[in-house]
Scaffold this motif. Structure first.
Motif, PDB file in Angstrom:
ATOM      1  N   HIS B  61       0.797  -1.219   0.000  1.00 28.17           N
ATOM      2  CA  HIS B  61       0.000   0.000   0.000  1.00 28.17           C
ATOM      3  C   HIS B  61       0.835   1.277   0.000  1.00 28.17           C
ATOM      4  O   HIS B  61       0.476   2.252  -0.643  1.00 28.17           O
ATOM      5  CB  HIS B  61      -0.973   0.003   1.180  1.00 28.17           C
ATOM      6  CG  HIS B  61      -2.237  -0.749   0.889  1.00 28.17           C
ATOM      7  ND1 HIS B  61      -2.259  -2.088   0.610  1.00 28.17           N
ATOM      8  CD2 HIS B  61      -3.530  -0.335   0.807  1.00 28.17           C
ATOM      9  CE1 HIS B  61      -3.515  -2.471   0.383  1.00 28.17           C
ATOM     10  NE2 HIS B  61      -4.302  -1.423   0.492  1.00 28.17           N
ATOM     11  N   ILE B  97       1.295  -5.670  -5.348  1.00 24.57           N
ATOM     12  CA  ILE B  97      -0.008  -5.533  -4.698  1.00 24.57           C
ATOM     13  C   ILE B  97      -0.447  -6.923  -4.235  1.00 24.57           C
ATOM     14  O   ILE B  97      -0.365  -7.898  -4.986  1.00 24.57           O
ATOM     15  CB  ILE B  97      -1.025  -4.884  -5.657  1.00 24.57           C
ATOM     16  CG1 ILE B  97      -0.498  -3.498  -6.061  1.00 24.57           C
ATOM     17  CG2 ILE B  97      -2.389  -4.779  -4.993  1.00 24.57           C
ATOM     18  CD1 ILE B  97      -1.267  -2.834  -7.171  1.00 24.57           C
ATOM     19  N   ASP B 118      -8.007  -6.513   3.293  1.00 24.25           N
ATOM     20  CA  ASP B 118      -8.146  -5.590   2.171  1.00 24.25           C
ATOM     21  C   ASP B 118      -9.400  -6.038   1.465  1.00 24.25           C
ATOM     22  O   ASP B 118      -9.580  -7.227   1.197  1.00 24.25           O
ATOM     23  CB  ASP B 118      -6.936  -5.670   1.243  1.00 24.25           C
ATOM     24  CG  ASP B 118      -7.087  -4.682   0.107  1.00 24.25           C
ATOM     25  OD1 ASP B 118      -6.439  -3.627   0.142  1.00 24.25           O
ATOM     26  OD2 ASP B 118      -7.883  -4.962  -0.822  1.00 24.25           O
ATOM     27  N   SER B 294      -3.343  -1.031 -10.235  1.00 20.64           N
ATOM     28  CA  SER B 294      -4.127  -1.633  -9.149  1.00 20.64           C
ATOM     29  C   SER B 294      -4.171  -3.154  -9.239  1.00 20.64           C
ATOM     30  O   SER B 294      -3.733  -3.753 -10.225  1.00 20.64           O
ATOM     31  CB  SER B 294      -5.571  -1.111  -9.111  1.00 20.64           C
ATOM     32  OG  SER B 294      -6.395  -1.841  -9.985  1.00 20.64           O
ATOM     33  N   CYS B 355       0.049   0.312  -4.317  1.00 22.77           N
ATOM     34  CA  CYS B 355      -1.366   0.693  -4.361  1.00 22.77           C
ATOM     35  C   CYS B 355      -1.510   2.189  -4.634  1.00 22.77           C
ATOM     36  O   CYS B 355      -2.524   2.628  -5.159  1.00 22.77           O
ATOM     37  CB  CYS B 355      -2.031   0.371  -3.030  1.00 22.77           C
ATOM     38  SG  CYS B 355      -2.168  -1.390  -2.737  1.00 22.77           S
ATOM     39  N   CYS B 358      -4.244   4.316  -6.515  1.00 19.88           N
ATOM     40  CA  CYS B 358      -5.572   3.690  -6.428  1.00 19.88           C
ATOM     41  C   CYS B 358      -6.346   4.166  -5.214  1.00 19.88           C
ATOM     42  O   CYS B 358      -7.548   4.361  -5.289  1.00 19.88           O
ATOM     43  CB  CYS B 358      -5.439   2.175  -6.388  1.00 19.88           C
ATOM     44  SG  CYS B 358      -6.985   1.338  -6.029  1.00 19.88           S
ATOM     45  N   THR B 377      -9.721   0.031  -9.110  1.00 21.68           N
ATOM     46  CA  THR B 377     -10.881  -0.694  -8.593  1.00 21.68           C
ATOM     47  C   THR B 377     -12.068   0.151  -8.175  1.00 21.68           C
ATOM     48  O   THR B 377     -13.181  -0.341  -8.103  1.00 21.68           O
ATOM     49  CB  THR B 377     -10.482  -1.475  -7.341  1.00 21.68           C
ATOM     50  OG1 THR B 377      -9.957  -0.530  -6.400  1.00 21.68           O
ATOM     51  CG2 THR B 377      -9.461  -2.534  -7.639  1.00 21.68           C
TER      52      THR B 377
HETATM   53  S1  SF4 Z   1      -7.919  -1.830  -4.434  1.00 28.45           S
HETATM   54 FE1  SF4 Z   1      -6.240  -0.421  -4.713  1.00 28.45          FE
HETATM   55  S2  SF4 Z   1      -5.565  -0.039  -2.601  1.00 28.45           S
HETATM   56 FE2  SF4 Z   1      -6.777  -1.936  -2.544  1.00 28.45          FE
HETATM   57  S3  SF4 Z   1      -5.294  -3.607  -2.842  1.00 28.45           S
HETATM   58 FE3  SF4 Z   1      -6.089  -3.039  -4.862  1.00 28.45          FE
HETATM   59  S4  SF4 Z   1      -4.584  -1.582  -5.617  1.00 28.45           S
HETATM   60 FE4  SF4 Z   1      -4.310  -1.706  -3.436  1.00 28.45          FE
END
Ligand code: SF4
Lengths: 166, 416
Positions: B61, B97, B118, B294, B355, B358, B377
């Motif tokens: 992250h 990630i 997560d 992501s 991350c 994102c 996402t």
């Molecule tokens: S949604 Fe975004 S913040 Fe969450 S694990 Fe995936 S890349 Fe990382």
């Protein structure tokens, strides 16, 4: 934790966790992060809420990430959450941090902002004024977590987690 | 009783039958811990872990640490790994990630129960695992006890048929579903049908990852031959077994999706739920930033398609394109194949696997009034920075095409 009574704040449908606990606040201590709750939809709210208040929301409450939003609610003294429908991750999270959460279909129609609600988790009821509504009962497993005031406390009592400072 | 896919997996993990609505206590096969979790999740107070070999720690992250606080989380994560003998440590250099690392290391397997704090942990549903995000307190409990509980959800089954058209990505398939059928709160979402056989794992992973955005408890694909080959390639000694639902399982709903009928899609800012439509509705919308990355769309296949579109082209002036490979492995492979050179030559900023953008934490944060089109996402208000920025969501191909024109564009028109 069996009975909670407080003044209601009413929010709408689809309130997500990024709104309640913004990404940037994740680098702040909990006390400070709590001041940014609802930054996208109602940024003045953390200044208005009082300890003992209850937050009411519509459908799909808490869609989003697993960040510990209930810690922020607890920091501000919120006594319980009521929603028409919870996102399951968010719901588990609330109970696990010792924040009572009740499901009541049509909650945002039945409860007006500022009204006092009385929630009884033992007999599964929610009272607004003179009207009493049934709320979905909590599974036994989750009742035990709430009774222990959260999972962390439960883990401490089981000797799995060294006692914390707070 | 015939069972759905999620009933099968949860039943096995709990040593019995898993009836819909029932709460079952399951053994957790793998728990992933992430860097930022060490900031205030009290992992340092854990007396002992249930099984160090079923825990992995991934730096993703906030890497490389953008602040002192994040650097301290990293220090705590390393100390935790050392104290408890956790060998599956993906520290800087091996990082990526978490959901990508799980997939490419073969650490998520058909029929497993996977936990991680997560919300996009459902990504591992692409290989037939019962995987979901859980709150930090529960993950702490699993670390200590090796177990968790799940309430067996009713399932919505999507029966895929036909073949997807060129330029259509798992993202478009997902946005079609989210736009048309809305949320799946309190349900598992299961995929099947004859169209699945031709659907690449990269698309399945994108779809499974995005399940969190419609509030599904689990998003799960059967472990068919394609999936077994994928897992075996990642982990040669895994010996994965097929996992399929029973033919006459009972579903809350069964919906058919004809893949050839799906065109490039875009979700409008805020949510994907009943808020996505064909790209044509939004063509011409000005953008400041375009993002490809992501756990959903930072895969090698995503970088490939972006490089194919951008090679020999230029990102529009006044628009910035950020590309984040989802892991070091992807970064390396994309580098070897020259994809990164194509992207950089076109004017993209290629970042380290993280991350970052994102979740609006570092590298790519948006200012008030800015507009972004993202292949990541989540398009919540404020997700990628200012609450006054707007985030549209689309496939890597649509994002790349839009970056070239500086406005939301139909890739089929840009590539011609
Ligand atoms: S949604 Fe975004 S913040 Fe969450 S694990 Fe995936 S890349 Fe990382």
């Amino acid at each position: 934790m069996n009975q909670v009574s407080g003044r209601a704040w009413v929010f709408g449908d689809g309130i997500n966790t990024d709104d309640m606990y913004p990404g940037f606040a994740m680098r702040l201590p909990i006390e400070e992060a709590a001041r940014h709750m609802f930054h996208a939809s109602r940024p003045e709210w953390p200044q208005l809420v009082h300890p003992g208040d209850v937050v009411v929301a519509g459908r799909n409450f808490g869609l989003g990430s697993s960040r510990p939003v209930p810690l922020l609610f607890r920091e501000l003294g919120v006594a319980a959450l009521v929603a028409e429908q919870f996102n399951s991750l968010f719901f588990r999270n609330c109970i696990n941090y010792g924040l009572p959460a009740a499901t009541l279909p049509s909650a945002t129609r039945l409860i007006r902002e500022g009204e006092t609600v009385l929630i009884d988790f033992t007999d599964g009821s929610l009272r607004v004024g003179e009207t009493v509504h049934p709320i979905a009962p909590l599974p036994e497993l989750l009742r035990a977590v709430l009774d222990a005031e959260g999972l962390l406390r439960q883990l401490e009592l089981d000797g799995k987690l060294r006692p914390g400072k707070g | 009783m015939p069972e759905t896919l999620i009933q099968k997996v949860l039943g096995r993990a709990s040593g019995g039958q898993a009836e819909v609505g029932e709460i079952v206590v399951c053994e957790v096969d793998l728990t992933a811990l992430i860097d930022i979790q060490f900031a205030h999740d009290r992992l340092a107070d854990v007396v002992s872990v249930a099984d160090p070999d079923r825990i992995m720690i991934v730096f993703d992250h906030a890497v490389p640490a953008p602040s002192i606080r994040d650097a301290e989380s990293g220090r705590k994560a390393r100390a935790f790994a050392a104290e408890h003998g956790i060998r599956k440590l993906f520290d800087l250099g091996q990082h990526g990630i978490v959901h990508q690392v799980l997939a490419e290391q073969g650490l998520a397997r058909p029929g497993w129960v996977v936990a991680c704090t997560d919300s996009h942990t459902c990504a591992a549903g692409a290989v037939g695992a019962a995987a979901r995000g859980l709150g930090p307190a529960e993950v702490l409990q699993i670390v200590c006890t090796g177990r968790t509980w799940h309430q067996v959800p009713p399932t919505v089954h999507y029966a895929l048929s036909g073949r997807k058209s060129p330029w259509v990505n798992g993202k478009d398939i997902f946005l079609h579903i989210a736009g048309r059928y809305g949320d799946a709160t309190g349900h598992a979402v299961e995929f099947g049908g004859p169209g699945l056989a031709e659907l690449p794992m990269a698309d399945r992973r994108t779809i499974a990852t995005q399940g969190a955005e419609i509030g599904a408890d689990f998003t799960i694909f059967p472990a068919d031959q394609h999936c077994l080959d994928y897992v075996t390639a990642a982990a040669p000694d895994a010996e994965p077994a097929p996992v399929r639902p029973d033919e006459d399982a009972e579903y809350a709903a069964v919906r058919g999706i004809e893949l050839s009928g799906i065109s490039p899609m875009v979700a409008r800012p805020g949510t994907v739920i009943e808020n996505a439509g064909p790209v044509g509705d939004l063509v011409g919308t000005r953008i400041d930033q375009a993002f490809i990355g992501s756990c959903a769309n930072g895969q090698l296949a995503d970088l490939e398609v972006a490089a194919e579109i951008l090679k020999g082209q230029q990102v529009a002036s006044g628009t910035r394109l950020i590309v984040t490979p989802a892991s070091q492995r992807i970064y390396l492979e994309a580098s070897r194949r020259g994809l990164l050179a194509d992207l950089v030559e076109a004017g993209a900023t290629v970042t380290n696997p993280t991350c970052g953008a994102c979740f609006g934490y570092h590298m790519g944060t948006l200012a008030a009034g800015e507009v972004c089109i993202t292949a990541s996402t989540r398009n919540f208000k404020g997700r990628m920075g200012s609450t006054e920025a707007e985030v549209y969501m689309a496939s890597p191909a649509t994002v790349a095409a839009s970056a070239i024109r500086g406005v939301i564009s139909d890739v089929r028109e840009v590539v011609g």
